[in-house]
Scaffold this active site. Structure first.
Site, PDB file in Angstrom:
ATOM      1  N   THR A 175      42.718  33.978  37.876  1.00 50.70           N
ATOM      2  CA  THR A 175      42.024  34.169  39.139  1.00 50.70           C
ATOM      3  C   THR A 175      42.844  35.061  40.062  1.00 50.70           C
ATOM      4  OG1 THR A 175      43.016  32.138  40.007  1.00 50.70           O
ATOM      5  CG2 THR A 175      40.835  31.957  38.998  1.00 50.70           C
TER       6      THR A 175
ATOM      7  N   ASP B  10      38.706  33.741  45.417  1.00 44.95           N
ATOM      8  CA  ASP B  10      38.611  33.653  46.877  1.00 44.95           C
ATOM      9  C   ASP B  10      38.772  35.040  47.470  1.00 44.95           C
ATOM     10  OD1 ASP B  10      41.735  33.738  47.956  1.00 44.95           O
ATOM     11  OD2 ASP B  10      41.518  32.913  45.956  1.00 44.95           O
TER      12      ASP B  10
ATOM     13  N   GLU C 298      47.332  38.553  42.818  1.00 43.26           N
ATOM     14  CA  GLU C 298      47.523  37.430  41.901  1.00 43.26           C
ATOM     15  C   GLU C 298      49.022  37.248  41.692  1.00 43.26           C
ATOM     16  OE1 GLU C 298      47.999  38.386  37.871  1.00 43.26           O
ATOM     17  OE2 GLU C 298      49.160  39.523  39.320  1.00 43.26           O
TER      18      GLU C 298
END
Length: 234
Positions: free
Chosen positions: A90, A203, A178
């Site tokens: 993510t 997000d 990240e």
């Protein structure tokens, strides 16, 4: 068997997916792989091997951050001769046209980690994805009708950083932030292996929109499917 991975050499495939979350590794194994068996539980960092469309594939949790992923990818390449490594993780978007749940292919990765400066004696090494993996993943995404984003990401050493320069990074075209890709690409280059990060936006740093912890653990299937299809075409 290596220091942090309790598998025998033959138990890990030469193609591997690398989620940061070990529970996402378990989800991938149970959802996408046939005949998956667990080869590692050391420190709770789960690893599995099974088959996907007849091809042998492994999936190994790496933990969060440059130091943690560096341990696992080094041991996977050095002790288990893994050839193709695809991170499935993510990231937080910092561009307005990048939306939550978009899939990003990380072409390059800049960082504030000192890992590469220590490795290269102050030289600013520029880690990049393997072109064959990147091209294949992009083509697979198009086949699936996905609007993939391709570009640069930023690998951060700190998750909670009061001095983060996200606006400046965005001005220079960085898509998202990240915590692992720089290490993966640098170490893959060192060992002469193929690596790619396929990331889902969990997000949005600018808007505050976010997904839940459960969603991050058990969804984002488009990213996983792109990674698996890319791996078996190598």
């Amino acid at each position: 068997m290596s220091v942090h991975i309790g598998a025998k050499e033959h138990e890990i495939a030469d193609k591997i997916l690398l989620p940061g979350d070990p529970l996402r590794a378990k989800y991938i194994a149970e959802t996408f792989l046939e005949g998956a068996t667990c080869y590692n539980q050391v420190r709770g960092m789960l690893g599995f091997t099974g088959t996907y469309k007849g091809h042998r594939i492994s999936v190994q949790g790496t933990g969060m951050g440059v130091p943690s992923i560096s341990i696992y990818v080094t041991e996977l390449m050095q002790s288990y001769n893994v050839q193709t490594l695809i991170r499935v993780g993510t990231c937080g978007a910092i561009q307005k046209d990048v939306k939550v749940r978009d899939v990003i292919l990380a072409m390059t990765s800049s960082t504030d980690s000192q890992m590469n400066r220590m490795t290269f004696g102050g030289i600013d090494y520029a880690p990049t994805a393997n072109f064959d993996l990147l091209k294949t993943a992009y083509e697979i995404g198009k086949e699936k009708g996905l609007q993939l984003k391709v570009g640069s990401v930023f690998t951060a050493d700190m998750f909670y950083n009061e001095n983060a320069q996200f606006e400046k990074l965005a001005r220079y075209g960085v898509l998202a932030v990240e915590m692992e890709t720089t290490a993966l690409y640098t170490l893959a280059a060192k060992f002469g292996r193929k690596a790619l990060s396929v990331l889902t936006v969990s997000d949005h740093i600018l808007t505050g929109e976010e997904t839940t912890a459960e969603e991050r653990q058990t969804t984002f299937n488009e990213m996983i499917e792109v990674a698996l299809e890319t791996a078996i075409r190598q």
